[in-house]
Write a protein that holds these residues in place. Structure first.
Motif, short mmCIF file in Angstrom:
data_model
loop_
_atom_site.label_atom_id
_atom_site.label_comp_id
_atom_site.label_asym_id
_atom_site.label_seq_id
_atom_site.Cartn_x
_atom_site.Cartn_y
_atom_site.Cartn_z
N SER A 92 13.59 11.21 -13.64
CA SER A 92 12.55 12.11 -13.12
C SER A 92 11.52 12.43 -14.20
N LYS A 93 11.98 12.67 -15.42
CA LYS A 93 11.07 13.00 -16.51
C LYS A 93 10.24 11.79 -16.94
N MET A 94 10.79 10.59 -16.80
CA MET A 94 10.07 9.37 -17.17
C MET A 94 9.02 8.98 -16.13
N LEU A 95 9.21 9.40 -14.89
CA LEU A 95 8.31 9.01 -13.81
C LEU A 95 7.29 10.07 -13.44
N ILE A 96 7.13 11.09 -14.28
CA ILE A 96 6.10 12.10 -14.03
C ILE A 96 4.73 11.43 -14.12
N VAL A 97 3.89 11.66 -13.13
CA VAL A 97 2.60 10.99 -13.02
C VAL A 97 1.67 11.35 -14.19
N ASN A 98 1.59 12.61 -14.52
CA ASN A 98 0.70 13.06 -15.59
C ASN A 98 1.31 12.70 -16.95
N PRO A 99 0.69 11.78 -17.70
CA PRO A 99 1.27 11.36 -18.97
C PRO A 99 1.40 12.48 -20.00
N LYS A 100 0.57 13.51 -19.89
CA LYS A 100 0.67 14.64 -20.82
C LYS A 100 1.93 15.47 -20.57
N LYS A 101 2.46 15.41 -19.35
CA LYS A 101 3.66 16.16 -18.99
C LYS A 101 4.92 15.28 -19.02
N ARG A 102 4.73 13.97 -19.10
CA ARG A 102 5.84 13.00 -19.08
C ARG A 102 6.63 13.07 -20.39
N ILE A 103 7.91 12.79 -20.31
CA ILE A 103 8.78 12.78 -21.47
C ILE A 103 8.29 11.71 -22.46
N THR A 104 8.36 12.01 -23.75
CA THR A 104 7.96 11.04 -24.77
C THR A 104 9.13 10.10 -25.06
N VAL A 105 8.84 9.01 -25.75
CA VAL A 105 9.91 8.07 -26.12
C VAL A 105 10.94 8.78 -26.99
N LYS B 285 0.83 -1.21 0.00
CA LYS B 285 0.00 0.00 0.00
C LYS B 285 0.87 1.26 0.00
N GLU B 286 1.92 1.26 0.79
CA GLU B 286 2.83 2.40 0.85
C GLU B 286 3.54 2.60 -0.49
N VAL B 287 3.99 1.51 -1.10
CA VAL B 287 4.67 1.59 -2.40
C VAL B 287 3.72 2.15 -3.46
N PHE B 288 2.50 1.60 -3.54
CA PHE B 288 1.54 2.07 -4.53
C PHE B 288 1.14 3.52 -4.30
N GLY B 289 1.08 3.93 -3.05
CA GLY B 289 0.80 5.33 -2.74
C GLY B 289 1.88 6.25 -3.28
N LYS B 290 3.14 5.83 -3.16
CA LYS B 290 4.25 6.64 -3.70
C LYS B 290 4.21 6.66 -5.22
N ILE B 291 3.88 5.53 -5.83
CA ILE B 291 3.79 5.48 -7.30
C ILE B 291 2.71 6.44 -7.78
N ARG B 292 1.53 6.38 -7.16
CA ARG B 292 0.43 7.25 -7.58
C ARG B 292 0.74 8.73 -7.37
N SER B 293 1.48 9.04 -6.33
CA SER B 293 1.79 10.44 -6.04
C SER B 293 3.05 10.93 -6.75
N GLY B 294 3.84 9.99 -7.28
CA GLY B 294 5.07 10.37 -7.97
C GLY B 294 6.22 10.68 -7.03
N LYS B 295 6.13 10.22 -5.79
CA LYS B 295 7.20 10.45 -4.82
C LYS B 295 8.18 9.28 -4.87
N PHE B 296 9.44 9.60 -5.10
CA PHE B 296 10.45 8.55 -5.19
C PHE B 296 11.82 9.09 -4.81
N ASP B 297 12.71 8.17 -4.50
CA ASP B 297 14.10 8.52 -4.16
C ASP B 297 15.01 7.88 -5.20
N MET B 298 16.11 8.56 -5.47
CA MET B 298 17.10 8.02 -6.38
C MET B 298 18.42 7.84 -5.66
N PRO B 299 19.16 6.81 -6.04
CA PRO B 299 20.48 6.61 -5.44
C PRO B 299 21.39 7.81 -5.71
#
Length: 82
Positions: free
Chosen positions: A35-48, A9-23
Motif C-alpha cells: 500500500s505504501k509503495m503504490l501511493i500515487v503521490n510520490p511525495k507521500k510514497r514510501i522511500t527506498v 483503459k480500465e487498468v490504467f484508470g485504476k493505476i492513475r487513481s491508486g485503486k487496487f485489490d490485494m490477495p
C-alpha cells in the motif's frame, strides 16, 4: 496483479487513481508495504530506505527461519538492486 481490469483503459484508470485489490493471503505487514509503495503521490510514497527498513522486508530477509512468512512477492535483494 494489484491492478485488474477488463480493458487496458480500465487498468490504467485504476493505476492513475491508486485503486487496487490485494490477495487475502498476504500478511498485514506485506499489505502495508505494498500500500505504501503504490501511493500515487510520490511525495507521500514510501522511500527506498523506508521500504528496506519496513517490518515485512526485515522479516522476509529471514523467511527461511520462520514458518509464518506468507508473502514471498519479492526478496529484499530485488529492491536493493533497483
Amino acid at each position: 496483479m494489484p491492478f485488474d481490469g477488463n480493458t487496458p483503459k480500465e487498468v490504467f484508470g485504476k493505476i492513475r487513481s491508486g485503486k487496487f485489490d490485494m490477495p487475502d493471503n498476504l500478511t498485514d505487514d506485506c499489505k502495508d508495504l505494498i500500500s505504501k509503495m503504490l501511493i500515487v503521490n510520490p511525495k507521500k510514497r514510501i522511500t527506498v530506505e523506508e521500504a528496506l527498513a519496513h517490518p515485512w522486508i526485515k522479516s522476509s530477509e529471514h523467511a527461511h527461519e520462520h514458518d509464518h512468512a506468507k508473502c514471498d512477492a519479492f526478496p529484499a535483494d530485488t529492491i536493493k538492486n533497483l
